[in-house]
Design a protein around this motif. Structure first.
Motif, short mmCIF file in Angstrom:
data_model
loop_
_atom_site.label_atom_id
_atom_site.label_comp_id
_atom_site.label_asym_id
_atom_site.label_seq_id
_atom_site.Cartn_x
_atom_site.Cartn_y
_atom_site.Cartn_z
N CYS A 77 3.31 -0.78 4.71
CA CYS A 77 2.13 -1.15 5.55
C CYS A 77 1.01 -1.92 4.74
O CYS A 77 0.75 -1.48 3.60
N ALA A 78 0.13 -2.48 5.73
CA ALA A 78 -0.99 -2.92 4.90
C ALA A 78 -2.27 -1.76 4.93
O ALA A 78 -2.43 -1.14 5.74
N PRO A 134 -4.02 6.73 2.13
CA PRO A 134 -3.65 7.82 1.26
C PRO A 134 -2.87 7.24 0.16
O PRO A 134 -2.08 6.41 0.25
N GLU A 135 -3.17 8.03 -1.09
CA GLU A 135 -2.38 7.74 -2.51
C GLU A 135 -2.36 8.94 -3.34
O GLU A 135 -3.33 9.79 -3.42
N VAL A 136 -1.24 9.20 -3.80
CA VAL A 136 -1.08 10.32 -4.73
C VAL A 136 -1.48 9.99 -6.11
O VAL A 136 -0.85 8.72 -6.68
N ILE A 137 -2.65 10.63 -6.53
CA ILE A 137 -2.97 10.20 -7.80
C ILE A 137 -2.48 11.04 -8.97
O ILE A 137 -2.83 10.81 -10.20
N HIS A 170 6.63 6.87 4.38
CA HIS A 170 6.78 5.96 5.56
C HIS A 170 6.08 4.56 5.34
O HIS A 170 6.35 3.86 5.75
N LEU A 171 4.85 4.95 4.73
CA LEU A 171 3.80 3.65 4.68
C LEU A 171 4.31 2.55 3.73
O LEU A 171 4.12 1.44 3.69
N ASN A 172 5.35 3.10 2.85
CA ASN A 172 5.90 2.39 1.78
C ASN A 172 7.34 1.89 2.19
O ASN A 172 8.31 1.46 1.73
N GLY A 173 7.71 2.09 3.65
CA GLY A 173 9.02 1.82 4.27
C GLY A 173 10.12 2.71 3.72
O GLY A 173 11.15 2.15 3.66
N LYS A 174 9.65 3.99 3.51
CA LYS A 174 10.85 4.97 3.01
C LYS A 174 11.22 6.02 3.78
O LYS A 174 10.14 6.65 4.28
N LEU A 175 12.18 6.30 4.27
CA LEU A 175 12.44 7.45 5.01
C LEU A 175 13.26 8.48 4.24
O LEU A 175 13.79 8.42 3.22
N PHE A 176 13.09 9.87 4.51
CA PHE A 176 13.73 11.04 4.11
C PHE A 176 15.18 10.67 3.61
O PHE A 176 15.76 11.23 2.44
N VAL A 210 2.81 0.65 14.21
CA VAL A 210 1.41 0.12 13.77
C VAL A 210 1.65 0.14 12.20
O VAL A 210 1.76 1.17 11.59
N LEU A 211 1.66 -0.91 11.64
CA LEU A 211 1.89 -1.28 10.06
C LEU A 211 0.80 -1.13 9.38
O LEU A 211 0.28 -2.01 8.73
N SER A 212 -0.15 -0.04 9.56
CA SER A 212 -1.33 0.04 8.83
C SER A 212 -1.18 1.62 8.14
O SER A 212 -0.45 2.44 8.44
N ARG A 213 -1.68 1.85 6.88
CA ARG A 213 -1.87 2.58 6.05
C ARG A 213 -2.58 3.98 6.64
O ARG A 213 -3.66 4.22 5.94
N LEU A 214 -2.11 4.57 7.75
CA LEU A 214 -2.76 5.93 8.21
C LEU A 214 -1.59 6.95 8.47
O LEU A 214 -0.50 6.50 9.04
#
Length: 172
Positions: free
Chosen positions: A17-18, A78-81, A140-146, A53-57
């Motif tokens: 996602c963008a 969101p990002e894991v830091i 999900h935002l990175n195109g990965k599923l569980f 919706v391909l947005s980072r939400l």
């Protein structure tokens, strides 16, 4: 407004996602719609690509006990830091893969940075179920599923079940 949830396999669920460049009223409304959709499903998390919706939400609320005050959270970009070496294993499910579950091991504690609905940067440490949920939704935002964490045979079996479910849904 409740939105339809995409069911796997759907190519939109595998796209990166963008980032959200600017918060608009439309994006805030999207976050509100996603919370309604998540609560009605019912679920504890939902990512924008799950409604096409391909947005980072992402939105989440891991408060599950009756009588406890809900804690709806909307995270833009969101990002894991940071993440702990200690891990947790949860049996995860997904609103885009209904009635299918699998054990996934993830960091137990994470620090997350995101933009809230007012455009302010937030950071928070999440533990346990909240940490798992945030990581699941960011995936999900990175195109990965569980199911991508599961073995190939189990993943294929679940995918075939979802293909069958989608065929049955189009017949009704």
């Amino acid at each position: 407004m409740k939105r339809p949830i995409l069911i796997h396999p759907d190519p939109r669920l595998k796209k990166v996602c963008a980032p959200v460049a600017d918060l608009s009223d439309d994006l805030r409304k999207l976050a509100d719609d996603m919370l309604v959709t998540m609560y009605e499903a019912p679920g504890i998390g939902l990512a924008a690509p799950q409604i096409g919706v391909l947005s980072r939400l992402i939105v989440l609320d891991c408060v599950k006990e009756d009588g406890e005050t809900p804690r709806p959270v909307a995270m833009f970009n969101p990002e894991v830091i940071a993440s702990s070496d200690e891990t947790n294993t949860y049996e995860e499910g997904c609103l885009s893969i209904p009635d299918q579950y699998g054990e996934v091991t993830r960091p137990k504690v994470i620090d997350v940075r995101w933009m809230d609905r007012d455009g302010n940067e937030q950071t928070e440490t999440f533990d346990g179920l909240w940490a798992t949920c945030v990581q699941h939704e960011i995936d999900h935002l990175n195109g990965k599923l569980f199911i991508d964490y599961l073995g190939a045979m189990r993943r294929q079996m679940i995918t075939r079940k979802m293909q069958k479910l989608k065929r049955e849904m189009t017949r009704t």
